[in-house]
Design an enzyme around this catalytic site. Structure first.
Site: not given
Lengths: 318, 272
Positions: B22-24, B217
Site C-alpha cells: 500500500m504505497d503512496g 501502488t
C-alpha cells in the site's frame, strides 16, 4: 537464452532483525544516496594507446560475431547519467521460443538468436562500466522441457563458453555459474569449472550465468550449509542472521550480490524463481520485446527508467 | 453495476490470494496539500484498504495480505513511526467491534511478522484480534507488521535447524539403544537435514496459499522485501495510482491480467 516456463513450484530436496540492509552500505557511499557508484570506472582507458575521443569504435559494437571488437569505450548515451548507473544488472532472457514461432522457425533458432542478444549485452555492460550482469539462462524448473530442447541448450552453453573464452580472458571478464550444476552434463560441468578457474582473477566485469538455478534452491542450500555449521559447533543457532545467510548464498561469488535492476523480456510480469533473497530491493523493469529483439535501445530505456527511480529502502528521503 | 462486473470476472478463474503493498499515502497527502499532517495520508490509506477488502470479499477472493509495516519502516522519523503505531493500535482494537469490516465479512485475521519488535499494547491487541476471529470462516486477512521477507526466512531457517537438530539428537539417542537401525539409515538422516518443505512450514506466512497477484501502488516496481519467497511465481502489477486513490477498476484490471496470463501459462504447460 531460453523461454522460461513459469510453473508452480516443483518439490525440491533444501538476531538481529533490525540489521538494516548492509547491502545499501555495500553499494552506496551514503545509504540513501542516489549516487550508486562508489567509484567511477575509467571505461575510456581500458587498454593502452586508445584515444578517448575516437567514435569509430562505436560501430564495431553492433557486430554480433566480432570477437575482436575495438577496445575503445563506447560513450554513454546523452540521456544517461554516469553517476546513476547500476552496479549489478540482472536479466530474465525470456521469449526465444515465441520469437522463433513468430518466424516459423524451430525453437533452437530462437535460442541462437537469444545468445546473440546476450553477447551484445555483455559487450555494452562492459563498455558502460556496469560491474556485474547476472542472466537467467536455465531455470531448475526448466528440466521438464522436451529433451531435444534441453540437449540443444546444453550444447549451446558449451559452444558459447568455448567460443567466448578468449574474449573473457583478453577483456578481463570473470565468468561464474550459479545453480545446481550436478544436473548439467559432465562435459559442461568440466568446461564451467575450467572457465571459472581461468577467469577468477579478472576484475573488470563479471558475468554470472544462472543455469539449473532456483532462487528457492539457493536459500535451501544456504540453510543446509548453516545447519551443518550449527551441528559442527562452528556457529550457534542464535547466530543465524541475515548477513550469515547472505554469505552462504551462491551470489557470494561477487562483490555486488544484489541486483540494482532486473529486466525481464517478453511481457511476463513475474520473477519465476530467479534470484529471490537478492531481489529484495531491486528495481524491476518489464519489457514487451522478446529476448532476441532486446538490444541497446531497449537497454537504454531500462536504464533511463532506473535512473529516475527513487530508492528509499523503507525509509524517507526527506 | 459492481455485482455485474464481478459476475463477468467470475466466468474466469478468481485468484485465491491477492497481496497489496500500500504505497503512496504520504505522496497523496502532499498532493492534496495535507502534507503538514503525516496522519492524513495514512487515514486516507486506511479508507482505501477497507474499500479494497470489501471488493475482494464480494469478488470471492479467499485470502488477502497487506504490507502494513516493514521492519525497514522503523528507520523513519520517530513521530511518523509513533503515529503509525498509534493508528495501528486503534484499528486493531476496532477490529474487535461488531460493526468492523472484519466481523461483517467473517474474515479471520492473522498478524504476521517479528512481533517482538512491537510494543506490548499492540502485541496484546493483535493476539486478542486473532483469537476473536479464529472461528471465522470467511476471507483470510494477513496483516504483515514488523515484517520483512528476509527476516521471515532467517526465522524459518532457525526454526528448521532447531527442529531438525532436536530430531537428530533424538534419533542419535534411540540409535544407541536400538541395534536394529543400521548406519545407512543414520547417514541418510544426516544428509537429509533440511528440505524446502521444512523451511516453508516455518514461514510466518506458512498457512497462506502463495499470492496469485501482488499489487503495488504508486508506480514503484519493486518488492521492498515483501513475501519474496511466496511471490516468486505470482503476477506483479504496479499501477501508477497512489494507494489512497486505488479503486475498483484497478482490482478489475489486475484480475483480468491474471486471467489472461494464466490461460497463456496453461497453454505453455500443455506444450511442455
Amino acid at each position: 537464452m531460453i523461454c522460461l516456463l513459469t510453473l508452480p513450484p516443483v518439490p525440491l530436496e533444501l538476531k538481529s532483525p533490525l540489521s538494516f540492509r548492509t547491502r545499501a552500505q555495500q553499494q552506496h557511499s551514503h545509504p540513501f544516496s542516489q549516487t550508486l557508484r562508489s567509484h567511477t570506472v575509467p571505461h575510456k582507458t581500458l587498454t593502452g594507446g586508445g584515444t578517448a575521443t575516437t567514435t569509430v569504435a562505436n560501430v564495431a559494437l553492433s557486430e554480433h560475431n566480432d570477437l575482436n571488437a575495438a577496445e575503445e569505450g563506447e560513450p554513454l548515451p546523452a540521456e544517461l547519467n554516469e553517476e546513476l548507473m547500476p552496479n549489478h544488472v540482472a536479466v530474465i532472457m525470456d521469449g526465444n521460443g515465441r520469437w522463433a514461432k513468430q518466424r516459423g522457425l524451430p525453437t533452437s533458432a530462437g535460442h541462437q538468436a537469444g545468445s546473440r542478444s546476450l553477447r551484445e549485452l555483455v559487450e555494452i555492460c562492459c563498455k558502460w562500466g556496469i560491474r556485474v550482469l547476472t542472466v537467467f539462462a536455465f531455470s531448475y524448473d526448466n528440466w521438464i522441457r522436451p529433451k531435444v530442447e534441453v540437449d540443444f541448450l546444453m550444447n549451446l552453453f558449451e559452444r558459447e563458453i568455448k567460443s567466448q573464452m578468449q574474449k573473457f580472458v583478453s577483456e578481463g571478464i570473470r565468468i561464474s555459474v550459479i545453480g545446481d550444476s550436478s544436473k548439467l552434463p559432465q562435459s559442461l560441468q568440466k568446461l564451467i569449472s575450467d572457465a571459472e578457474e581461468k577467469t577468477k582473477d579478472n576484475s573488470r566485469f563479471q558475468l554470472i550465468v544462472a543455469a539449473s538455478y532456483s532462487g528457492k534452491y539457493d536459500i535451501v542450500q544456504a540453510c543446509k550449509s548453516l545447519a551443518c555449521k550449527v551441528k559442527d559447533g562452528v556457529i550457534q543457532l542464535e547466530d543465524i542472521s541475515e548477513s550469515l545467510v547472505e554469505q552462504e548464498l551462491e551470489t557470494n561469488c561477487t562483490e555486488y550480490p544484489y541486483p540494482d535492476l532486473l529486466i525481464r523480456t517478453s511481457g511476463e510480469l513475474r520473477v519465476s524463481n530467479f534470484l529471490l533473497w537478492q531481489l529484495a530491493y531491486t528495481e524491476f523493469f518489464f519489457v514487451k520485446e522478446l529476448w532476441p529483439d532486446f538490444g541497446k535501445a531497449e537497454f537504454v530505456e531500462a536504464l533511463i527508467s532506473f535512473q529516475q527511480r527513487q530508492r528509499r529502502y523503507g525509509a524517507r528521503l526527506s | 453495476m459492481r455485482k455485474f462486473i464481478f459476475r463477468i470476472l467470475s466466468v474466469g478463474t478468481i485468484p485465491n490470494h491477492i497481496a497489496f503493498i500500500m504505497d503512496g499515502n504520504r505522496r497523496y497527502a502532499k498532493k492534496h496539500n495535507l502534507w503538514a499532517d503525516d496522519a492524513a495520508g495514512h487515514k486516507a490509506g486506511f479508507l482505501a484498504l477497507t474499500s479494497m477488502l470489501k471488493y475482494c470479499y464480494e469478488l470471492g477472493i479467499k485470502c488477502v495480505s497487506i504490507y502494513a509495516f516493514s521492519i525497514d519502516n522503523f528507520k523513519r522519523r520517530p513521530n511518523e513511526v509513533q503515529y503509525v503505531m498509534d493508528l495501528m493500535l486503534e484499528k486493531i482494537q476496532g477490529l474487535l467491534k461488531e460493526e468492523s469490516i472484519v466481523q461483517k465479512y467473517g474474515a479471520r485475521v492473522y498478524f504476521r511478522g517479528n512481533m517482538t519488535l512491537l510494543t506490548e499494547p499492540i502485541r496484546v491487541a493483535a493476539e486478542k484480534a486473532m483469537v476473536a476471529t479464529a472461528n471465522n470462516t470467511g476471507m483470510m486477512l494477513f496483516i504483515c507488521v514488523a515484517y520483512t521477507s528476509t527476516d521471515e526466512i532467517v526465522h524459518a531457517i532457525q526454526e528448521s535447524c532447531n527442529n531438525k537438530w532436536v530430531g537428530i539428537q533424538e534419533a542419535n539417542g534411540s540409535i544407541a539403544w536400538n541395534q536394529a537401525i543400521g548406519d545407512e539409515e543414520y547417514q541418510l538422516e544426516e544428509k537429509a537435514i533440511i528440505k524446502l518443505r521444512d523451511i516453508e512450514k516455518h514461514m510466518y506466512m506458512g498457512v497462506a496459499p502463495d499470492p496469485d497477484i501482488l499489487i503495488r501502488t504508486s508506480g514503484e516496481c519493486r518488492l521492498s522485501n515483501f513475501q519474496l519467497w511466496q511471490t516468486t511465481y505470482c503476477l506483479l502489477y504496479s499501477p501508477a495510482v497512489l494507494w489512497p486513490e486505488i479503486g475498483l477498476r484497478h482490482l478489475v484490471r489486475a484480475v483480468l491480467d491474471f486471467q489472461r496470463h494464466r490461460s497463456y501459462l496453461e497453454k505453455k504447460k500443455k506444450q511442455a
